[in-house]
Design a protein around this motif. Structure first.
Motif: not given
Length: 451
Positions: A128-133, A403-405
């Motif tokens: 659900v919190c795709h980018a974060v997790m 890279p996004q994290m």
């Protein structure tokens, strides 16, 4: 007995919203029940948005009645109808209201239960919190505990553990909404439940493992990707609380002794103070030279447990591109008989790319160009093997670099061993000494032997 029936726009709108919310909730709930959709984001709609619409509608109905009653008291034209239970028609209306109320309570209860259950799924935690997790979820799905649900390790037992986890989740939700979450996610987690409550449900602390043989394969960056194997005999050992004995690496499990330490950095990689207490209450304190008492007092003091060594039990990332490629060659993910494949894939993975898509494109372009330029016969005759190498390389990148994290190779220390991170050498460095000069030894044979 006479009851008012709502005949005002606000209550009618509330009834409409409640009906729509209930109807769509039941439809999507049945679709979920029969496995007709698996989109993780649909869960937010089904278990949170639609129940919210339903409850909002229910709240608007009495709010409209209350406002209408105020209008009546102010002298406005009376718009209430009254129901008399002596009238059969009115009794039927009252029965319908009671039935609707029961249905409303049932729907809200079902939504609440289903919502809590959905929040306990791996889909909710990881997708659900795709980018974060995404990094942690990807590592979990490839790890040794992939069949173990997130909540089984991250939520402690009982109502207190559940409440603590959900309050923490609320804070994290706010962070995700505002975009002010940490990149990368900082570790270790200081709110992790005790290993006694989570790990020991499956892993019996007193199980004696004895010696375990481990073969480590590495490959040279030459044309034939020359293989070398290092065989270690790990003295894993074990212990018995009843007999107050422990041996091998698992001596550290506080079975025969209690080990305490102080870490002066947030990653628990710098440990200048160690205290060991045996069953008789005798203590030995080891301190590194140059550390001050003020630094020790400011540090985090802990009693050692499983997670101090097994700190990445389910979210393991490769420490380097070189190690990742070694493992891929050993398992056959990348064909080993392609010339210079170890060197070229490692070099491609070690580059910095702005995004996953850019990485996939550049890695593929680099490897295809290398074999087309230097080994044209392989490029044309064994194109499937070249594509396998590309597929394996991009898979390794996608599992370890985000890279996004701001996550790249070696971002998270793994305390098992001492080759890639300090690990064992955080304490076993011959520099931690008692006041009479006894040191925590760095003798390799304490933990393993080379065969």
């Amino acid at each position: 007995m006479k009851l008012p029936l709502p005949h005002n726009p606000l209550s009618i709108a509330g009834a409409f919203l409640a009906t729509i919310g209930a109807l769509f909730f039941l439809i999507f709930f049945l679709l979920e029940l029969f496995g007709l959709h698996s989109n993780p984001y649909m869960g937010i709609v089904v278990y949170f948005l639609l129940p919210a619409v339903f409850v909002l509608g229910l709240l608007l109905i009495p709010l409209g009645i209350w406002r209408d009653r105020r209008r009546q008291r102010a002298g406005a034209e009376r718009v209430w109808r009254k129901i008399d239970f002596n009238n059969p028609q009115h009794r039927n209306i009252a029965f319908l209201i009671a039935a609707a109320t029961f249905a409303n309570v049932l729907i809200v209860s079902l939504a609440a239960y289903s919502g809590i259950h959905y929040m306990d799924t791996d889909q909710f935690c990881g997708q659900v919190c795709h980018a974060v997790m995404e990094p942690e979820f990807s590592a979990h799905m490839e790890g040794p505990h992939s069949r173990v649900g997130c909540v089984e390790c991250h939520i402690g037992p009982g109502a207190a553990g559940f409440a603590r986890a959900k309050l923490s989740g609320l804070r994290q939700l706010v962070g995700v909404t505002l975009g002010n979450y940490s990149r990368p996610i900082s570790t270790p987690f200081h709110t992790m439940p005790s290993p006694k409550d989570i790990c020991e449900g499956c892993h019996w602390p007193e199980k004696f493992h004895g010696d375990v043989e481990k073969a480590i394969k590495e490959y040279a960056s030459d044309e034939t990707n020359t293989e070398s194997t290092t065989t270690l005999l790990l003295h894993v050992g074990g212990g018995s609380e009843k007999l107050s004995i422990a041996s091998g690496i698992h001596w550290h499990m506080n079975i025969a002794n209690v080990v305490e330490y102080v870490a002066t950095d947030d990653k628990r990689q710098v440990i200048p103070w160690v205290k060991v207490t045996d069953r008789q209450g005798n203590t030995r304190t080891y301190v590194t030279e140059g550390v001050t008492q003020a630094e020790i007092d400011k540090g985090e003091r802990r009693t050692m447990n499983c997670l101090d060594c097994h700190n990445r039990p389910s979210h393991t990332f490769e420490p380097s591109a070189d190690k990742a490629v070694n493992r891929a060659l050993a398992t056959g993910l990348i064909p080993r008989d392609l010339p210079f494949v170890k060197r070229e894939v490692t070099a491609a993975l070690s580059e910095t790319y702005p995004s996953r898509q850019a990485a996939d494109e550049k890695i593929a372009q680099r490897l295809r160009e290398f074999y087309r330029t230097n080994y044209n016969a392989i490029s044309t005759g064994r194109s499937q093997d070249v594509e396998r190498a590309i597929s394996g390389a991009t898979l390794l990148y996608g599992r370890n670099v985000f890279p996004q994290m701001k996550i790249t190779w070696g971002m998270y220390p793994n305390n098992i061993g001492h080759m890639d991170f300090p690990g064992c050498f955080r304490c076993h460095d011959d520099s931690h000494k008692t006041t009479d000069g006894k040191a925590i030894g760095q003798d390799c044979a304490l933990c393993h032997e080379m065969k």
